[in-house]
Design an enzyme around this catalytic site. Structure first.
Site, PDB file in Angstrom:
ATOM      1  N   GLN A 147     -13.275 -18.457 -26.029  1.00  0.00           N
ATOM      2  CA  GLN A 147     -13.963 -17.685 -26.971  1.00  0.00           C
ATOM      3  C   GLN A 147     -12.996 -17.066 -28.081  1.00  0.00           C
ATOM      4  O   GLN A 147     -13.327 -16.711 -28.799  1.00  0.00           O
ATOM      5  CB  GLN A 147     -14.835 -16.511 -26.317  1.00  0.00           C
ATOM      6  N   HIS A 194     -14.955 -12.812 -24.324  1.00  0.00           N
ATOM      7  CA  HIS A 194     -15.368 -11.161 -24.878  1.00  0.00           C
ATOM      8  C   HIS A 194     -14.277 -10.773 -25.677  1.00  0.00           C
ATOM      9  O   HIS A 194     -14.042  -9.417 -25.383  1.00  0.00           O
ATOM     10  CB  HIS A 194     -15.864 -10.656 -23.603  1.00  0.00           C
ATOM     11  N   GLU A 249     -28.913  -7.151 -25.460  1.00  0.00           N
ATOM     12  CA  GLU A 249     -29.226  -5.937 -25.835  1.00  0.00           C
ATOM     13  C   GLU A 249     -29.335  -5.981 -27.535  1.00  0.00           C
ATOM     14  O   GLU A 249     -28.316  -6.410 -27.973  1.00  0.00           O
ATOM     15  CB  GLU A 249     -28.506  -4.761 -25.417  1.00  0.00           C
ATOM     16  N   TYR A 295     -23.059   3.355 -23.279  1.00  0.00           N
ATOM     17  CA  TYR A 295     -24.337   2.405 -23.253  1.00  0.00           C
ATOM     18  C   TYR A 295     -24.107   1.901 -21.706  1.00  0.00           C
ATOM     19  O   TYR A 295     -24.878   1.067 -21.436  1.00  0.00           O
ATOM     20  CB  TYR A 295     -24.202   1.513 -24.164  1.00  0.00           C
ATOM     21  N   TYR A 341     -23.495 -12.800 -12.723  1.00  0.00           N
ATOM     22  CA  TYR A 341     -23.795 -14.202 -12.527  1.00  0.00           C
ATOM     23  C   TYR A 341     -23.935 -14.846 -10.897  1.00  0.00           C
ATOM     24  O   TYR A 341     -24.604 -15.715 -10.833  1.00  0.00           O
ATOM     25  CB  TYR A 341     -22.655 -15.032 -13.074  1.00  0.00           C
TER      26      TYR A 341
END
Length: 374
Positions: free
Chosen positions: A88, A155, A247, A257, A268
């Protein structure tokens, strides 16, 4: 960043399609859009408009492309920071300084290599010089780094947005490490708030938990790939859940949060995670998605072409292969329509004339302009 100039209106109207293709998208509630292909890119990730009508687009492999205002071609911008490309990671978001028209300053986020096979997100501030056919970045300076750098290539998050009062907000993902999202000695899993030069505002919420924590706006996040301010100055953010449970959150100063202690999804492995309603210490989402849409970006629409969308959120969906329209109120959010044409949506941006531009994900990802279908 949206700039409203007459030159931009002309520029978008005159952009020819790369091919003759144009297509109609019918939303889940029956609204019809027309899509016009403007260009294509290699793994595009983010875009922003310049005041002169040009468009900057980042490609994940490390290229920053400048699209001419007349749509005649693309030019690579030189002196872009080296990126750690893979998974990513790579070149990420791009935003303009609020006073870009006067100072030509831009901000780029990217994955930066560290020692011993580690890496982390970083943000540079630089001056964009548009010199003839050789645009370049000058005065490139790193103003923020994720801490610590860790193994893996997931991430990073590193989306950015400027608040109405000129503060720079940066989303910092948990890097798939989970627990650091609750650790005040780690910037993973946080939203960061800085001054435009990278210094730390004295009114950030965590002033007594160490120097690193002084940069935090909120904590307990997973992978935040969309942050945007609405017309009232309220920050909203979306983030990917684990196995489902994506979300959309109203961003509250100093709030937690809950990740990885609570979630609307599962691990997973299939292992359950307590939901937000089991612990009132954590801020719950305003809406969430099961099954996952994999939200990739966020813009809050404020244009004239789609007056019925005004004040509502547009979210790119990767797994969802769609652009998702979400109605926002002061304390609630709800999906109202989904527009899908069978491709992963990496970025959504409001154009200066009120049309909507989307970047498709992956190799050959297209830049598409969306307008009401006639």
């Amino acid at each position: 960043m949206i700039f409203r100039f007459s030159t931009l209106l002309f520029a978008l109207a005159s952009m020819p399609a790369v091919s003759a293709s144009a297509f109609v998208i019918e939303g889940s509630a029956g609204t019809r859009l027309e899509g016009e292909v403007l260009s294509d890119f290699n793994e595009p990730w983010a875009m922003t408009f310049l005041p002169d009508g040009k468009l900057l687009v980042t490609e994940k492999s490390g290229k920053l492309m400048l699209l001419d205002s007349n749509g005649s071609g693309k030019t690579e911008v030189s002196n872009v920071p080296d990126v750690d490309y893979g998974g990513q990671g790579g070149l990420g978001d791009i935003v303009l300084h609020p006073d870009f028209a006067a100072n030509n300053i831009i901000y780029l986020s990217f994955a930066e290599a560290g020692q011993s096979n580690t890496r982390g997100a970083a943000v540079v501030r630089a001056k964009l010089v548009q010199a003839a056919d050789s645009p370049k970045l000058e005065e490139v300076k790193i103003i923020w780094r994720q801490f610590p750098k860790v193994s893996g290539r997931g991430h990073y998050s590193h989306r950015m947005a400027f608040s109405p009062d000129g503060k720079l907000f940066i989303s910092s993902g948990d890097r798939q490490k989970l627990d650091p999202a609750q650790d005040m000695a780690s910037s993973l899993g946080k939203i960061i708030r800085l001054n435009d030069d990278g210094s730390v505002p004295s009114d950030n919420p965590f002033q007594d938990q160490g120097d690193l924590a002084k940069t935090f706006w909120s904590l307990g996040h997973r992978n935040l790939l969309g942050i945007a301010f609405d017309a009232s100055g309220q920050l909203w953010q979306n983030e990917m859940g684990p196995r489902h449970g994506d979300e959309l959150n109203k961003s509250v100063k100093g709030a937690n949060y809950g990740w990885p202690l609570v979630s609307e999804g599962k691990h997973y492995s299939g292992e359950a995670i307590p939901s937000h309603e089991t612990n009132t210490a954590f801020e719950p989402p305003k809406t969430f998605w099961v099954p996952s849409i994999a939200p990739s970006s966020l813009v809050i629409y404020n244009g004239d072409i789609f007056p019925e969308w005004n004040g509502n959120a547009l979210i790119g969906g990767l797994v969802g292969e769609a652009m998702i329209l979400v109605k926002l109120t002061a304390n609630e959010a709800a999906e109202t329509e989904r527009y899908s044409w069978g491709n992963r949506v990496r970025e959504v941006e409001e154009a200066p004339d009120g049309s909507v531009l989307v970047l498709e994900d992956g190799t050959g990802g297209r830049l598409i302009r969306l307008t009401p279908a006639g």
